[in-house]
Design an enzyme around this catalytic site. Structure first.
Site, PDB file in Angstrom:
ATOM      1  N   SER A 140       0.843  -1.194   0.000  1.00 41.55           N
ATOM      2  CA  SER A 140       0.000   0.000   0.000  1.00 41.55           C
ATOM      3  C   SER A 140       0.875   1.239   0.000  1.00 41.55           C
ATOM      4  O   SER A 140       1.985   1.234   0.525  1.00 41.55           O
ATOM      5  CB  SER A 140      -0.930   0.014   1.214  1.00 41.55           C
ATOM      6  OG  SER A 140      -1.796   1.132   1.161  1.00 41.55           O
ATOM      7  N   LYS A 212      -5.203  -6.279   3.351  1.00 44.84           N
ATOM      8  CA  LYS A 212      -5.092  -5.161   2.397  1.00 44.84           C
ATOM      9  C   LYS A 212      -6.449  -4.851   1.780  1.00 44.84           C
ATOM     10  O   LYS A 212      -6.797  -3.692   1.551  1.00 44.84           O
ATOM     11  CB  LYS A 212      -4.084  -5.518   1.303  1.00 44.84           C
ATOM     12  CG  LYS A 212      -4.007  -4.501   0.144  1.00 44.84           C
ATOM     13  CD  LYS A 212      -3.526  -3.149   0.610  1.00 44.84           C
ATOM     14  CE  LYS A 212      -3.438  -2.081  -0.458  1.00 44.84           C
ATOM     15  NZ  LYS A 212      -3.421  -2.441  -1.842  1.00 44.84           N
ATOM     16  N   HIS A 215      -8.285  -2.930   4.287  1.00 41.57           N
ATOM     17  CA  HIS A 215      -7.664  -1.593   4.278  1.00 41.57           C
ATOM     18  C   HIS A 215      -8.284  -0.737   3.177  1.00 41.57           C
ATOM     19  O   HIS A 215      -8.657   0.417   3.393  1.00 41.57           O
ATOM     20  CB  HIS A 215      -6.154  -1.732   4.063  1.00 41.57           C
ATOM     21  CG  HIS A 215      -5.455  -0.471   3.632  1.00 41.57           C
ATOM     22  ND1 HIS A 215      -5.541   0.038   2.343  1.00 41.57           N
ATOM     23  CD2 HIS A 215      -4.654   0.391   4.309  1.00 41.57           C
ATOM     24  CE1 HIS A 215      -4.842   1.147   2.259  1.00 41.57           C
ATOM     25  NE2 HIS A 215      -4.295   1.392   3.429  1.00 41.57           N
ATOM     26  N   ASN A 216      -8.423  -1.312   1.985  1.00 44.87           N
ATOM     27  CA  ASN A 216      -8.973  -0.559   0.866  1.00 44.87           C
ATOM     28  C   ASN A 216     -10.454  -0.256   1.065  1.00 44.87           C
ATOM     29  O   ASN A 216     -10.952   0.789   0.649  1.00 44.87           O
ATOM     30  CB  ASN A 216      -8.762  -1.317  -0.439  1.00 44.87           C
ATOM     31  CG  ASN A 216      -7.319  -1.252  -0.920  1.00 44.87           C
ATOM     32  OD1 ASN A 216      -6.419  -0.935  -0.148  1.00 44.87           O
ATOM     33  ND2 ASN A 216      -7.089  -1.546  -2.178  1.00 44.87           N
ATOM     34  N   GLU A 219     -10.531   2.576   3.258  1.00 46.21           N
ATOM     35  CA  GLU A 219     -10.109   3.718   2.435  1.00 46.21           C
ATOM     36  C   GLU A 219     -11.292   4.287   1.648  1.00 46.21           C
ATOM     37  O   GLU A 219     -11.469   5.507   1.581  1.00 46.21           O
ATOM     38  CB  GLU A 219      -9.004   3.254   1.485  1.00 46.21           C
ATOM     39  CG  GLU A 219      -8.483   4.291   0.526  1.00 46.21           C
ATOM     40  CD  GLU A 219      -7.488   3.690  -0.454  1.00 46.21           C
ATOM     41  OE1 GLU A 219      -7.611   3.929  -1.674  1.00 46.21           O
ATOM     42  OE2 GLU A 219      -6.587   2.960  -0.002  1.00 46.21           O
ATOM     43  N   LYS A 290     -11.581   0.151  -8.516  1.00 42.75           N
ATOM     44  CA  LYS A 290     -10.869  -1.012  -9.053  1.00 42.75           C
ATOM     45  C   LYS A 290     -11.335  -2.327  -8.460  1.00 42.75           C
ATOM     46  O   LYS A 290     -10.823  -3.378  -8.801  1.00 42.75           O
ATOM     47  CB  LYS A 290      -9.365  -0.849  -8.843  1.00 42.75           C
ATOM     48  CG  LYS A 290      -8.756   0.254  -9.714  1.00 42.75           C
ATOM     49  CD  LYS A 290      -7.246   0.253  -9.627  1.00 42.75           C
ATOM     50  CE  LYS A 290      -6.646   1.268 -10.594  1.00 42.75           C
ATOM     51  NZ  LYS A 290      -5.157   1.281 -10.518  1.00 42.75           N
ATOM     52  N   HIS A 483     -40.031 -20.195   9.740  1.00 49.71           N
ATOM     53  CA  HIS A 483     -38.587 -20.181   9.982  1.00 49.71           C
ATOM     54  C   HIS A 483     -38.232 -20.278  11.465  1.00 49.71           C
ATOM     55  O   HIS A 483     -37.051 -20.333  11.804  1.00 49.71           O
ATOM     56  CB  HIS A 483     -37.970 -18.919   9.387  1.00 49.71           C
ATOM     57  CG  HIS A 483     -38.008 -18.884   7.894  1.00 49.71           C
ATOM     58  ND1 HIS A 483     -37.295 -19.755   7.116  1.00 49.71           N
ATOM     59  CD2 HIS A 483     -38.695 -18.090   7.028  1.00 49.71           C
ATOM     60  CE1 HIS A 483     -37.517 -19.496   5.831  1.00 49.71           C
ATOM     61  NE2 HIS A 483     -38.377 -18.496   5.763  1.00 49.71           N
TER      62      HIS A 483
END
Length: 510
Positions: A140, A212, A215-216, A219, A290, A483
């Site tokens: 990073s 990571k 982390h993103n 972010e 991304k 249920h």
């Protein structure tokens, strides 16, 4: 045929932006590097930059530009360490197969530093275990981090980590152990030999890339929270981009000190070279992504771990891309017209918003850390959250002084189940939550969308509520789908069902 020297400490395959800068960082720190890329021009450019920076370098390191993967392997001391900096997915496997064909040995180590999906990393460790040691290390910090000190999140075989650790500790970002503030490194050849290094062994296969990924996700949330604060001050308070940038500069001197607040202040005060208007006003409001934030949101849903602020940040980017639809609907859907805000009221809103942003930030980090904890339990990883928060203090996009408080919380309270249970955060949230509500209310009443600030507040309110309306929800589920439900006056785990269609409404113990 190229000469076999076998004196290089490490090989780097892939000399794009990240690979080239990682290689130069490794060289700065005294290690010899053999480098290769399919594009010979990139190899040439790497060698040129190495030579241009040689006079600034403290250590007399060597580099070799290689003509092939075979040539690269021939230069490395055994057992060999090969770092891959290639796009995630098929290219990683393509290079691995090429290494096998070139004669890589079972004791050699291949380190994937790309943005791979963590499940792919787990599968690769299994797939290549009889060929070589497949190791991963998420990176990073972007281009600058790779060159002058990234945050590195390695995972895989512990013995492989022992071989890699000296290099990784050397090249990673550093922070002052007392203050938690970054020790900046900004020029070629410069090294930092003191302070805490921003890398640690995360855990078994896939753990580093999972951490990571989270982390993103954090972010994404952090960036969207800042954008919402900008939107409130711009649309709600009528402030200019430059004025808001100055507010962010002030915030960056206090509890909101972070890389993202710092760069946001810079962006807001940047003039457009063409029109001289604020550049931010000339940038089209369509955000890209991304996929790592999406992966985090999907993982939270799969594990049943609430991470609404991260999910809303992903959704906010998706909504931003639907620009033409938003333009059409803006002319058809009614909203609140913003009233002019007095200077006195504006300052009050700024102060409330500072606290709201801080509280929402705590909530988004809490979501990320709980998600990592649940994933660790499922995967059998032993994640050290004090260490993870320590290495995030520098070299990565979410670096912030706030992480020093998270580190201390995990150090002071063993087996901390949730950040809201940390003494300091519980006290701060309790003290500041009214300002959080006021800032959120101001946005709602003025028709300003704040999906992340609002969802973070709902997350806080949900966890502070001893009772939630899930009792009615479970009654609904039993009504239409049998249920079952549990009762508050019976043993936990005991299931019941009511025959809703029966006139006698008989309750059955299941």
């Amino acid at each position: 045929m190229p000469e076999k020297t076998q004196q290089m400490d490490i090989g780097v395959i892939g000399l794009g932006v990240m690979g080239k800068n990682l290689a130069l960082n490794i060289v700065d720190n005294g290690f010899n590097v053999a480098a290769y890329d399919l594009d010979a021009l990139k190899v040439s450019q790497f060698l040129s930059q190495f030579n241009a920076e040689s006079s600034a370098r403290k250590y007399p390191s060597q580099v070799i530009g290689c003509e092939s993967i075979q040539h690269l392997l021939d230069q490395l001391v055994s057992p060999k360490i090969v770092v891959l900096s290639v796009p995630a997915g098929a290219p990683v496997d393509g290079v691995c197969h090429a290494l096998i064909e070139a004669g890589i040995q079972i004791e050699d180590i291949v380190v994937d530093t790309g943005n791979s999906l963590w499940t792919d990393t787990v599968e690769r460790e299994k797939r290549y275990k009889d060929k070589f040691s497949f190791f991963s290390s998420a990176v990073s910090g972007g281009e600058t981090g790779a060159r002058f000190g990234p945050c590195l999140m390695p995972s895989g075989d512990a013995n492989a980590w022992e071989r890699i650790a000296p290099i990784w500790h050397s090249i990673s970002a550093k922070v002052d152990s007392e203050t938690g503030l970054p020790i900046e490194r900004t020029s070629a050849g410069e090294i930092v030999e003191n302070g805490d290094s921003c890398t640690t062994y995360i855990g078994g296969a896939g753990a580093g890339h999972y951490v990571k990924m989270v982390h993103n996700g954090i972010e994404y949330a952090d960036m969207q929270l800042i954008c919402e604060a900008y939107h409130i001050l711009s649309s709600g308070c009528g402030m200019t981009a430059s004025e808001i940038g100055k507010v962010f500069e002030k915030w960056n001197q206090g509890k909101l000190n972070s890389y993202l607040v710092e760069i946001s202040a810079d962006v807001l005060q940047q003039a457009d070279p063409e029109t001289n208007r604020p550049l931010v006003e000339m940038i089209l409001d369509k955000a890209g992504q991304k996929g790592t934030g999406l992966w985090t949101a999907v993982s939270s849903l799969q594990l049943g771990c609430p991470a609404p602020t991260i999910a809303e940040a992903v959704s906010a980017r998706a909504i931003s891309t639907q620009k033409s639809l938003r333009v059409s609907l803006s002319a058809k859907l009614a909203g609140k017209e913003t009233n002019e805000v007095s200077l006195e009221s504006r300052q009050q809103i700024i102060d409330q918003l500072e606290n709201a942003l801080y509280c929402a930030k705590i909530a988004s980090y809490a979501q990320g850390f709980q998600l990592m904890a649940m994933a660790a339990k499922e995967q059998g990883w032993n994640l050290d959250f004090a260490e993870i928060s320590k290495i995030w203090r520098s070299g990565c996009i979410i670096r912030a002084s706030f992480l020093q408080s998270i580190t201390q919380a995990y150090q002071q309270q063993a087996n901390l189940a949730h950040l809201f249970l940390a003494y300091s955060f519980a006290e701060q949230l309790s003290q500041l939550q009214q300002n959080w509500r006021q800032a959120t209310s101001f946005a709602v009443l003025n028709g300003i969308p704040t999906p992340c600030i609002s969802s973070a507040l709902a997350y806080y309110d949900s966890f502070r509520s001893e009772t939630l309306p899930a009792n009615l929800l479970q009654g609904q589920r039993d009504y239409f789908g049998a249920h079952t439900y549990e009762r508050i006056d019976k043993k936990s785990g005991k299931k019941f069902h009511l025959e809703w269609s029966s006139t006698s409404r008989e309750q059955i113990s299941i």
